[in-house]
Enzyme design. Structure first.
Site, mmCIF file in Angstrom:
data_model
loop_
_atom_site.group_PDB
_atom_site.id
_atom_site.type_symbol
_atom_site.label_atom_id
_atom_site.label_comp_id
_atom_site.label_asym_id
_atom_site.label_seq_id
_atom_site.Cartn_x
_atom_site.Cartn_y
_atom_site.Cartn_z
ATOM 1 N N GLU A 5 30.539 14.483 90.407
ATOM 2 C CA GLU A 5 31.152 15.799 90.155
ATOM 3 C C GLU A 5 32.021 16.156 91.359
ATOM 4 O O GLU A 5 31.501 16.439 92.441
ATOM 5 C CB GLU A 5 30.057 16.850 89.972
ATOM 6 C CG GLU A 5 29.144 16.576 88.798
ATOM 7 C CD GLU A 5 27.831 17.324 88.929
ATOM 8 O OE1 GLU A 5 27.842 18.537 89.128
ATOM 9 O OE2 GLU A 5 26.779 16.660 88.852
ATOM 10 N N HIS A 64 25.887 26.388 87.864
ATOM 11 C CA HIS A 64 27.018 26.070 86.993
ATOM 12 C C HIS A 64 27.618 27.293 86.277
ATOM 13 O O HIS A 64 27.897 27.256 85.072
ATOM 14 C CB HIS A 64 26.617 25.006 85.960
ATOM 15 C CG HIS A 64 26.292 23.670 86.566
ATOM 16 N ND1 HIS A 64 26.861 23.205 87.737
ATOM 17 C CD2 HIS A 64 25.467 22.669 86.140
ATOM 18 C CE1 HIS A 64 26.387 22.006 88.008
ATOM 19 N NE2 HIS A 64 25.530 21.646 87.071
ATOM 20 N N HIS A 75 31.412 17.489 84.153
ATOM 21 C CA HIS A 75 30.014 17.056 84.254
ATOM 22 C C HIS A 75 29.721 15.861 83.343
ATOM 23 O O HIS A 75 28.672 15.835 82.668
ATOM 24 C CB HIS A 75 29.087 18.226 83.933
ATOM 25 C CG HIS A 75 27.767 18.177 84.626
ATOM 26 N ND1 HIS A 75 26.851 17.174 84.405
ATOM 27 C CD2 HIS A 75 27.216 18.985 85.560
ATOM 28 C CE1 HIS A 75 25.784 17.392 85.150
ATOM 29 N NE2 HIS A 75 25.983 18.481 85.867
HETATM 30 C C1 BGC Z 1 23.003 19.505 89.404
HETATM 31 C C2 BGC Z 1 21.576 19.194 89.034
HETATM 32 C C3 BGC Z 1 21.300 19.830 87.710
HETATM 33 C C4 BGC Z 1 22.288 19.334 86.705
HETATM 34 C C5 BGC Z 1 22.093 20.096 85.434
HETATM 35 C C6 BGC Z 1 23.888 18.907 88.378
HETATM 36 O O1 BGC Z 1 25.211 19.161 88.681
HETATM 37 O O2 BGC Z 1 23.336 19.056 90.689
HETATM 38 O O3 BGC Z 1 20.670 19.660 90.003
HETATM 39 O O4 BGC Z 1 19.999 19.574 87.285
HETATM 40 O O5 BGC Z 1 23.590 19.499 87.144
HETATM 41 O O6 BGC Z 1 22.598 19.449 84.418
#
Ligand code: BGC
Length: 355
Positions: free
Chosen positions: A316, A111, A182
């Site tokens: 997402e 991210h 998210h």
């Molecule tokens: C990911 C997860 C991760 C999470 C973190 C998601 O977008 O795919 O693997 O643990 O974000 O908040």
């Protein structure tokens, strides 16, 4: 029984890195109310009517900036970038030059790195109480990414109970970009237990399998005959605990589905028979990453209840994870002079009968 309401403005008045943070609220005539903060250009609350007309807050989050800063899970409702999801070994090459990012998820960069867009205080502008624009300029080299990147995220609440999210970005140096939101959804209301009885529908014929480090393998695979087949609606619980190497690697669903739908048709939807609330997702993005909150770790949320594993799911919308290291995936390269544009709609409705 939880009675849902919006957080207080004053609990979002804070200063981070010398910039003031705030809470903003959009409302429509259908009774829907959506709260945002400029900390991470994030969605804080989404109050929608259920089948009895009562409002439920269908996204996880916190009542104050202070709690967002303290939380174990950093991405609640946030705009995620400059590169959503994972980049293997925290590195990629562009025109022969190696770029190194921070590894904040085992050896991966997740991210956009630890101080990605979710952790910045964005500038903002509200128009007619229906639309809010957030803007942030990420300096050249921030979190290791090349180019000064000007990013705008605009959220609009329509009278059809849609949250329309539009992303725009421009760079002054060739770079890579992948933006998403998210939000963690629980259509029974945040704090109301797990989402295993939610019914999902993903029309995708293909998904991206992952390796032990949750990095996608090189090619898309058919969902046919797998736990990843949501072409006919099914409960999240139906296959999530199957003895399947892919589910084991994600600790549940944590996989990108290939979106073959234009933005006029839903790329994914979810429905809770309990509340009657349905969420449909429309997007211009080539992928929908389904994450069933497998790694949520007991943060205490808005209603003083624990956010345990699988107490929410995320849709997402994004390009494929680790695309910079997979030239055959849809391109994530942004050149100077180009404008990156992307749109996603989260549409809420009440469904009277079971699918
Ligand atoms: C990911 C997860 C991760 C999470 C973190 C998601 O977008 O795919 O693997 O643990 O974000 O908040």
């Amino acid at each position: 029984m939880i009675i849902y309401s919006l957080p207080d403005y004053q609990d979002f008045e804070y200063k981070i890195d010398g910039k003031k943070t705030h809470l903003f609220i959009l409302r429509n005539r259908m009774g829907m109310q959506v709260a945002f903060t400029d900390y991470g250009a994030r969605i804080v609350s989404v109050l929608v009517p259920d089948k009895t007309g009562d409002l439920r807050d269908v996204v996880l989050g916190f009542n104050s900036i202070h709690e967002y800063l303290q939380a174990d899970e950093q991405y609640h409702g946030a705009t995620v970038g400059r590169f959503a999801n994972r980049i293997a070994n925290g590195c990629f090459h562009l025109d022969g030059k190696k770029y190194t990012l921070q590894q904040n998820n085992g050896s991966n960069c997740l991210h956009g790195g630890p101080t990605g867009l979710h952790s910045k205080v964005w500038d903002r502008r509200i128009s007619f109480k229906k639309k809010i624009d957030f803007c942030y300029v990420s300096p050249d080299g921030e979190e290791g990414f090349p180019g000064n990147l000007k990013v705008t995220v605009s959220y609009e609440l329509t009278e059809d109970n849609e949250i329309v999210i539009k992303y725009k970005a421009e760079t002054d140096k060739k770079t890579v970009i992948n933006l998403t939101n998210h939000a963690y959804f629980n259509l029974d209301g945040e704090g109301q237990g797990d989402v295993l009885s939610h019914i999902l529908h993903l029309p995708s014929d293909h998904f991206l399998p992952i390796d032990e480090n949750q990095i996608p393998l090189d090619s898309e695979v058919s969902v046919d005959g797998t736990a990843f087949d949501f072409r006919s609606p099914k409960k999240i619980s139906q296959d999530i605990d199957k003895d399947d190497v892919q589910l084991k690697r994600g600790n549940g669903y944590d996989h990108t589905f290939v979106n073959q739908k234009p933005i006029s048709e839903a790329a994914a939807s979810a429905y809770s028979p309990n509340s009657g609330i349905r969420l449909e997702v429309f997007t211009t993005e080539p992928g929908v990453h389904l994450y069933t909150g497998n790694f949520l770790s007991e943060d205490i949320g808005k209603s003083d209840r624990k956010y345990s594993s699988r107490s929410a799911f995320c849709f997402e919308t994004q390009h494929y994870p680790d695309s910079p290291n997979h030239p055959q995936f849809p391109s994530v390269i942004l050149e100077p002079g180009q404008v990156f544009e992307s749109e996603t709609i989260y549409k809420f409705s009440v469904k009277k009968q079971i699918v």
